[in-house]
Design a protein around this motif. Structure first.
Motif, PDB file in Angstrom:
ATOM      1  N   ALA A   1      50.533  93.232  76.787  1.00  0.00           N
ATOM      2  CA  ALA A   1      50.455  93.151  75.321  1.00  0.00           C
ATOM      3  C   ALA A   1      51.169  91.896  74.828  1.00  0.00           C
ATOM      4  O   ALA A   1      50.662  91.182  73.952  1.00  0.00           O
ATOM      5  CB  ALA A   1      51.043  94.399  74.680  1.00  0.00           C
ATOM      6  N   LEU A   2      52.318  91.607  75.400  1.00  0.00           N
ATOM      7  CA  LEU A   2      53.046  90.394  75.021  1.00  0.00           C
ATOM      8  C   LEU A   2      52.255  89.143  75.428  1.00  0.00           C
ATOM      9  O   LEU A   2      52.201  88.167  74.684  1.00  0.00           O
ATOM     10  CB  LEU A   2      54.436  90.395  75.662  1.00  0.00           C
ATOM     11  CG  LEU A   2      55.401  89.343  75.162  1.00  0.00           C
ATOM     12  CD1 LEU A   2      55.580  89.408  73.646  1.00  0.00           C
ATOM     13  CD2 LEU A   2      56.753  89.502  75.851  1.00  0.00           C
ATOM     14  N   ALA A   3      51.601  89.211  76.590  1.00  0.00           N
ATOM     15  CA  ALA A   3      50.750  88.093  77.023  1.00  0.00           C
ATOM     16  C   ALA A   3      49.620  87.860  76.032  1.00  0.00           C
ATOM     17  O   ALA A   3      49.230  86.715  75.775  1.00  0.00           O
ATOM     18  CB  ALA A   3      50.193  88.364  78.418  1.00  0.00           C
ATOM     19  N   GLY A   4      49.095  88.942  75.442  1.00  0.00           N
ATOM     20  CA  GLY A   4      48.033  88.801  74.446  1.00  0.00           C
ATOM     21  C   GLY A   4      48.492  88.044  73.217  1.00  0.00           C
ATOM     22  O   GLY A   4      47.793  87.158  72.714  1.00  0.00           O
ATOM     23  N   VAL A   5      49.685  88.376  72.747  1.00  0.00           N
ATOM     24  CA  VAL A   5      50.240  87.663  71.585  1.00  0.00           C
ATOM     25  C   VAL A   5      50.472  86.199  71.942  1.00  0.00           C
ATOM     26  O   VAL A   5      50.135  85.298  71.160  1.00  0.00           O
ATOM     27  CB  VAL A   5      51.555  88.318  71.117  1.00  0.00           C
ATOM     28  CG1 VAL A   5      52.236  87.464  70.061  1.00  0.00           C
ATOM     29  CG2 VAL A   5      51.295  89.702  70.578  1.00  0.00           C
ATOM     30  N   LEU A   6      51.041  85.955  73.111  1.00  0.00           N
ATOM     31  CA  LEU A   6      51.290  84.570  73.525  1.00  0.00           C
ATOM     32  C   LEU A   6      49.978  83.805  73.681  1.00  0.00           C
ATOM     33  O   LEU A   6      49.894  82.634  73.293  1.00  0.00           O
ATOM     34  CB  LEU A   6      52.099  84.535  74.818  1.00  0.00           C
ATOM     35  CG  LEU A   6      53.549  84.974  74.669  1.00  0.00           C
ATOM     36  CD1 LEU A   6      54.224  85.083  76.044  1.00  0.00           C
ATOM     37  CD2 LEU A   6      54.325  84.017  73.772  1.00  0.00           C
TER      38      LEU A   6
ATOM     39  N   HIS B   1      47.233  84.310  71.995  1.00  0.00           N
ATOM     40  CA  HIS B   1      46.790  84.024  70.624  1.00  0.00           C
ATOM     41  C   HIS B   1      47.548  82.819  70.056  1.00  0.00           C
ATOM     42  O   HIS B   1      46.944  81.914  69.479  1.00  0.00           O
ATOM     43  CB  HIS B   1      47.012  85.274  69.754  1.00  0.00           C
ATOM     44  CG  HIS B   1      46.777  85.048  68.298  1.00  0.00           C
ATOM     45  ND1 HIS B   1      45.557  85.256  67.697  1.00  0.00           N
ATOM     46  CD2 HIS B   1      47.615  84.630  67.312  1.00  0.00           C
ATOM     47  CE1 HIS B   1      45.654  84.965  66.409  1.00  0.00           C
ATOM     48  NE2 HIS B   1      46.891  84.598  66.146  1.00  0.00           N
ATOM     49  N   GLU B   2      48.856  82.800  70.239  1.00  0.00           N
ATOM     50  CA  GLU B   2      49.669  81.697  69.703  1.00  0.00           C
ATOM     51  C   GLU B   2      49.414  80.394  70.464  1.00  0.00           C
ATOM     52  O   GLU B   2      49.388  79.310  69.861  1.00  0.00           O
ATOM     53  CB  GLU B   2      51.148  82.063  69.711  1.00  0.00           C
ATOM     54  CG  GLU B   2      51.495  83.244  68.810  1.00  0.00           C
ATOM     55  CD  GLU B   2      51.063  83.082  67.361  1.00  0.00           C
ATOM     56  OE1 GLU B   2      51.039  81.949  66.842  1.00  0.00           O
ATOM     57  OE2 GLU B   2      50.736  84.109  66.727  1.00  0.00           O
TER      58      GLU B   2
ATOM     59  N   MET C   1      54.942  83.415  66.253  1.00  0.00           N
ATOM     60  CA  MET C   1      54.200  82.434  65.480  1.00  0.00           C
ATOM     61  C   MET C   1      54.278  81.086  66.178  1.00  0.00           C
ATOM     62  O   MET C   1      55.246  80.798  66.869  1.00  0.00           O
ATOM     63  CB  MET C   1      54.748  82.378  64.061  1.00  0.00           C
ATOM     64  CG  MET C   1      55.880  81.400  63.829  1.00  0.00           C
ATOM     65  SD  MET C   1      56.397  81.335  62.122  1.00  0.00           S
ATOM     66  CE  MET C   1      57.755  82.457  62.206  1.00  0.00           C
ATOM     67  N   ALA C   2      53.244  80.282  66.005  1.00  0.00           N
ATOM     68  CA  ALA C   2      53.194  78.941  66.582  1.00  0.00           C
ATOM     69  C   ALA C   2      53.541  77.936  65.493  1.00  0.00           C
ATOM     70  O   ALA C   2      52.965  77.967  64.407  1.00  0.00           O
ATOM     71  CB  ALA C   2      51.813  78.649  67.145  1.00  0.00           C
TER      72      ALA C   2
ATOM     73  N   ILE D   1      56.530  78.111  70.158  1.00  0.00           N
ATOM     74  CA  ILE D   1      56.075  79.469  69.848  1.00  0.00           C
ATOM     75  C   ILE D   1      57.303  80.354  69.724  1.00  0.00           C
ATOM     76  O   ILE D   1      58.179  80.332  70.589  1.00  0.00           O
ATOM     77  CB  ILE D   1      55.123  80.000  70.934  1.00  0.00           C
ATOM     78  CG1 ILE D   1      53.850  79.156  70.957  1.00  0.00           C
ATOM     79  CG2 ILE D   1      54.807  81.473  70.707  1.00  0.00           C
ATOM     80  CD1 ILE D   1      52.895  79.494  72.065  1.00  0.00           C
ATOM     81  N   ILE D   2      57.349  81.116  68.644  1.00  0.00           N
ATOM     82  CA  ILE D   2      58.477  82.005  68.385  1.00  0.00           C
ATOM     83  C   ILE D   2      57.993  83.447  68.517  1.00  0.00           C
ATOM     84  O   ILE D   2      56.994  83.830  67.914  1.00  0.00           O
ATOM     85  CB  ILE D   2      59.045  81.773  66.971  1.00  0.00           C
ATOM     86  CG1 ILE D   2      59.595  80.355  66.860  1.00  0.00           C
ATOM     87  CG2 ILE D   2      60.104  82.810  66.640  1.00  0.00           C
ATOM     88  CD1 ILE D   2      59.993  79.957  65.459  1.00  0.00           C
ATOM     89  N   VAL D   3      58.700  84.223  69.331  1.00  0.00           N
ATOM     90  CA  VAL D   3      58.430  85.649  69.479  1.00  0.00           C
ATOM     91  C   VAL D   3      59.697  86.382  69.065  1.00  0.00           C
ATOM     92  O   VAL D   3      60.768  86.123  69.608  1.00  0.00           O
ATOM     93  CB  VAL D   3      58.064  86.014  70.935  1.00  0.00           C
ATOM     94  CG1 VAL D   3      57.861  87.515  71.091  1.00  0.00           C
ATOM     95  CG2 VAL D   3      56.819  85.257  71.380  1.00  0.00           C
ATOM     96  N   THR D   4      59.582  87.282  68.116  1.00  0.00           N
ATOM     97  CA  THR D   4      60.752  88.021  67.645  1.00  0.00           C
ATOM     98  C   THR D   4      61.059  89.184  68.589  1.00  0.00           C
ATOM     99  O   THR D   4      60.177  89.670  69.313  1.00  0.00           O
ATOM    100  CB  THR D   4      60.530  88.578  66.227  1.00  0.00           C
ATOM    101  OG1 THR D   4      59.454  89.531  66.278  1.00  0.00           O
ATOM    102  CG2 THR D   4      60.211  87.461  65.235  1.00  0.00           C
ATOM    103  N   ASP D   5      62.304  89.634  68.557  1.00  0.00           N
ATOM    104  CA  ASP D   5      62.698  90.804  69.347  1.00  0.00           C
ATOM    105  C   ASP D   5      61.875  92.025  68.935  1.00  0.00           C
ATOM    106  O   ASP D   5      61.457  92.823  69.775  1.00  0.00           O
ATOM    107  CB  ASP D   5      64.187  91.120  69.149  1.00  0.00           C
ATOM    108  CG  ASP D   5      65.086  90.044  69.710  1.00  0.00           C
ATOM    109  OD1 ASP D   5      64.624  89.261  70.562  1.00  0.00           O
ATOM    110  OD2 ASP D   5      66.263  89.991  69.302  1.00  0.00           O
TER     111      ASP D   5
END
Length: 142
Positions: free
Chosen positions: A23-28, A30-31, A1-2, A8-12
Motif C-alpha cells: 500500500a505504501l509502495a502504491g502511494v510512492l 503515485h508520487e 506529496m511530491a 516526496i514527503i510521506v507523513t507518519d
C-alpha cells in the motif's frame, strides 16, 4: 506529496494508514509519477501564467477585480490539477504492475483516505477527481 523539486514527503499518519509495504509502495508510485511527469513544475508555471494574464487584464494588483480574476484562475487550475492526479494514478498503477505489485492496494488506500477526510464539498472545487472514479480507473487498468 511530491514537491516541485522532486522530493516526496510521506507523513507518519499515511504510513500508519497504509498498513502494508504494498500500500505504501502504491502511494510512492503515485508520487513518483507526479515527479516523472513534472506536474509540480508544470503547475507552478501554469499558476504564474494565469496570474500574469489576470494582472494584465485588470491592470491593478490591489483591486477587487484582480482578486476576482485570481479566484477564477484558481478555479481553472483545479481542473488542470485533477488531470494531473488522473495521470499520476494511471502511471502509479503501471509502476505497481511493473514491480509485480497489485495496484488494488493503491485503490483501497485512496478509499481509506477519502473516508478519513470526507470534505463533502462539490467535486468541481476539488483538486482531485472523485475517489470512486480514481479507484475504478486503477482497478480497470486505465
Amino acid at each position: 506529496m511530491a514537491l516541485p523539486g522532486g522530493q516526496i514527503i510521506v507523513t507518519d499518519e499515511l504510513a500508519e494508514l497504509a498498513q502494508t509495504a504494498d500500500a505504501l509502495a502504491g502511494v510512492l508510485a503515485h508520487e513518483i509519477a507526479h515527479v516523472e511527469l513534472r506536474h509540480g513544475i508544470r503547475r507552478l508555471a501554469r499558476v504564474a501564467g494565469l496570474s500574469a494574464v489576470v494582472m494584465l487584464m485588470t491592470g491593478d494588483v490591489s483591486s477587487m477585480t484582480h482578486d476576482m480574476g485570481v479566484l477564477g484562475a484558481g478555479l481553472l487550475d483545479l481542473g488542470y490539477s485533477r488531470g494531473f492526479e488522473s495521470e499520476a494514478d494511471a502511471r502509479g498503477a503501471a509502476l505497481m504492475r511493473q514491480s509485480n505489485r497489485d495496484p488494488e492496494t493503491l485503490a483501497v488506500l485512496l478509499e481509506k483516505l477519502s473516508e478519513r477526510s470526507a470534505s463533502g464539498g462539490p467535486s468541481w472545487l476539488s483538486s482531485h477527481p472523485r475517489t470512486e472514479e480514481r479507484a475504478q480507473r486503477i482497478r480497470e487498468g486505465r
